[in-house]
Design an enzyme around this catalytic site. Structure first.
Site, PDB file in Angstrom:
ATOM      1  N   LYS A  79       0.848  -1.189   0.000  1.00 57.03           N
ATOM      2  CA  LYS A  79       0.000   0.000   0.000  1.00 57.03           C
ATOM      3  C   LYS A  79       0.885   1.241   0.000  1.00 57.03           C
ATOM      4  O   LYS A  79       1.893   1.293   0.728  1.00 57.03           O
ATOM      5  CB  LYS A  79      -0.897  -0.013   1.236  1.00 57.03           C
ATOM      6  CG  LYS A  79      -1.886   1.127   1.337  1.00 57.03           C
ATOM      7  CD  LYS A  79      -2.763   0.948   2.562  1.00 57.03           C
ATOM      8  CE  LYS A  79      -3.808   2.020   2.695  1.00 57.03           C
ATOM      9  NZ  LYS A  79      -4.705   1.809   3.863  1.00 57.03           N
ATOM     10  N   SER A 149      -9.408   1.570   3.169  1.00 62.08           N
ATOM     11  CA  SER A 149      -8.631   2.377   2.239  1.00 62.08           C
ATOM     12  C   SER A 149      -7.572   1.573   1.480  1.00 62.08           C
ATOM     13  O   SER A 149      -6.934   2.072   0.562  1.00 62.08           O
ATOM     14  CB  SER A 149      -7.918   3.498   3.008  1.00 62.08           C
ATOM     15  OG  SER A 149      -7.048   2.952   3.995  1.00 62.08           O
ATOM     16  N   SER A 173      -9.723  -0.714   7.235  1.00 66.28           N
ATOM     17  CA  SER A 173      -9.172  -0.499   5.899  1.00 66.28           C
ATOM     18  C   SER A 173      -8.444  -1.692   5.290  1.00 66.28           C
ATOM     19  O   SER A 173      -8.121  -1.677   4.110  1.00 66.28           O
ATOM     20  CB  SER A 173      -8.240   0.713   5.905  1.00 66.28           C
ATOM     21  OG  SER A 173      -8.980   1.901   6.034  1.00 66.28           O
TER      22      SER A 173
END
Length: 467
Positions: A79, A149, A173
């Site tokens: 990420k 996210s 997330s």
């Protein structure tokens, strides 16, 4: 079967036994990225040449008898909140357009030491402050949200663009996009995995963890991430644990599974509730004891979560919010500006509420070993959908709905795992969430592995999204 279709455990076994080389595996995954990435938008950037170099190095090491373990030669995504020396960490934001990391994050160091092959950085909702990741499309239906996210990481794994990926989780997330894309997502105990070198959203709620195709894969990745890190003030001083799982793992005899009588099944889509209750029935059939439990302090969950996250996020972004506010996306800028209105007294009350909530949840786990519930109350919504209407007449924002069932594990810091639990009438994945006591990831993983093993024969394998 193409190499990119293999689970992490399957690929690792093939590499260790010299039936597959890291170069072959990496080239297969890179070809998959070339084939589907334009439609999915999982990656901010793909470091293909760097990945090829790392794969070739891993191949030479293994040929020389220097096999490091199951992550050696495995291609993965990070990420884009997680620093890698020399690479940008954009957090999917124009604010970070010129950023370049000076050093590796601790988790990147661990994965490099394990011989992992970094493919690139995956998209996040801007600065991880959202639950949809608008740049990225759901792996099963491109017109629907990926979840967030850590949406890019989840989609990359679900579509075969990585054997595993790392995400961050502040209110769900990791688990939310895992559930919406039909994969496994693990938020470890707070402090078990270092956050040094990871862009913060909310210091007291942030976690780093793996997104994988199976529970066994999650256990393999977690084993390489844990360890005390003095550079992270929240890092737990404990000997690095291991997470062994049985080959088939269908026995849950002696495991007490908590079934919530409140909160977790309120305002939940009927197909999601049915799938989770069927999972509970199946686990009872594997020997688990189902115990009804009442979730404590539910009326304070949302206020506590927002009361902690919003002011902490605003404090982190204080300088850039004042100097380059127009570079933030409107939804994130509004949240950051709202944080300036939270008083010190409100923040302290949220901290006190969290302390009381943690104590109450620990007492709950005197009765059970694992709590089982939906990960999210509904499957992936259309990308332009802003609200959801519930049968009781309640209207709820999509982001509020997605965070509602995952936030308690962030507030309390408890380990939480999302495992696929079937699909709805449209073929969209449903997630089962398993929450355990602090540092009892092994019990959570064992329970998830047993349920997962019962869902598919060993020879059937994992069904990848075919975008």
């Amino acid at each position: 079967m193409q190499p990119f279709e293999l689970t992490l455990a399957e690929a690792a076994a093939a590499v260790e036994e010299r039936r597959l080389s890291p170069v072959e595996l990496t080239e297969s995954v890179l070809a998959r990225i070339d084939a589907v990435e334009q439609r999915l938008g999982a990656y901010v950037t793909v470091a293909d040449e760097g990945a090829r170099g790392s794969a070739a190095r891993a191949e030479r090491e293994i040929a020389a008898g220097e096999y490091r373990g199951p992550l050696h030669g495995m291609p993965f995504g990070l990420k884009d909140m997680i620093d890698v020396a020399g690479m940008p960490t954009t957090a999917s934001s124009r604010v970070r357009a010129d950023h370049r990391a000076q050093a590796d994050s601790t988790v990147a160091e661990h994965l490099s030491a394990a011989g992992g092959v970094l493919l690139g950085k995956t998209h996040t909702h801007e600065f991880a402050y959202g639950l949809t990741t608008p740049q990225t499309h759901n792996a099963w239906d491109h017109e629907r949200v990926a979840g967030g996210s850590s949406g890019g990481s989840a989609v990359a794994v679900a579509a075969g663009e990585a054997t595993f990926a790392l995400g961050t989780d502040t209110g769900g997330s990791i688990r939310v996009p895992a559930a919406l894309n039909g994969i496994v997502g693990l938020k470890p105990t707070y402090g078990l995995v270092s956050r040094h070198g990871v862009t913060a959203l909310s210091w007291s709620l942030d976690h780093v963890g793996p997104l994988t195709r199976t529970v066994r894969d999650a256990a393999l990745v977690l084993s390489s991430l844990v360890g005390h890190d003095p550079q992270d003030p929240a890092s737990i001083r404990t000997a690095p644990p291991v997470y062994p799982l049985p080959p088939e793992g269908g026995d849950l005899t002696g495991v007490r599974i908590g079934v919530p009588v409140n909160y977790y099944f309120d305002r939940v889509a009927p197909e999601v509730e049915a799938a989770v209750r069927e999972a509970l029935t199946q686990m009872a059939g594997m020997g688990a004891e189902l115990v009804e439990v009442e979730i404590p302090m539910t009326r304070y969950i949302q206020a506590t979560h927002w009361g902690l996250m919003v002011p902490e996020a605003t404090a982190y972004h204080e300088r850039t919010l004042r100097t380059v506010p127009d570079l933030y996306a409107p939804d994130v800028r509004i949240l950051l500006e709202a944080g300036e209105l939270v008083s010190a007294g409100d923040y302290l009350r949220a901290q006190r509420s969290r302390t009381l909530m943690r104590q109450a949840w620990l007492r709950l786990f005197d009765q059970v070993d694992v709590l089982a519930a939906p990960t999210v109350p509904m499957t992936a919504t259309k990308a332009d959908q802003q609200t959801v209407q519930w049968p009781d007449g309640t209207t709820e924002g999509v982001a509020d709905a997605y965070v509602r069932l995952s936030a308690p594990a962030n507030i309390t810091g408890l380990p939480a795992l999302s495992v696929p639990a079937g699909r709805d009438h449209a073929g969209l994945p449903i997630g089962l969430q398993l929450i355990g006591r602090p540092l009892e990831e092994a019990t959570v993983l064992r329970t998830g592995h047993a349920y997962e093993s019962a869902q598919r024969p060993v020879d059937q394998g994992v069904v990848l999204a075919k975008p």
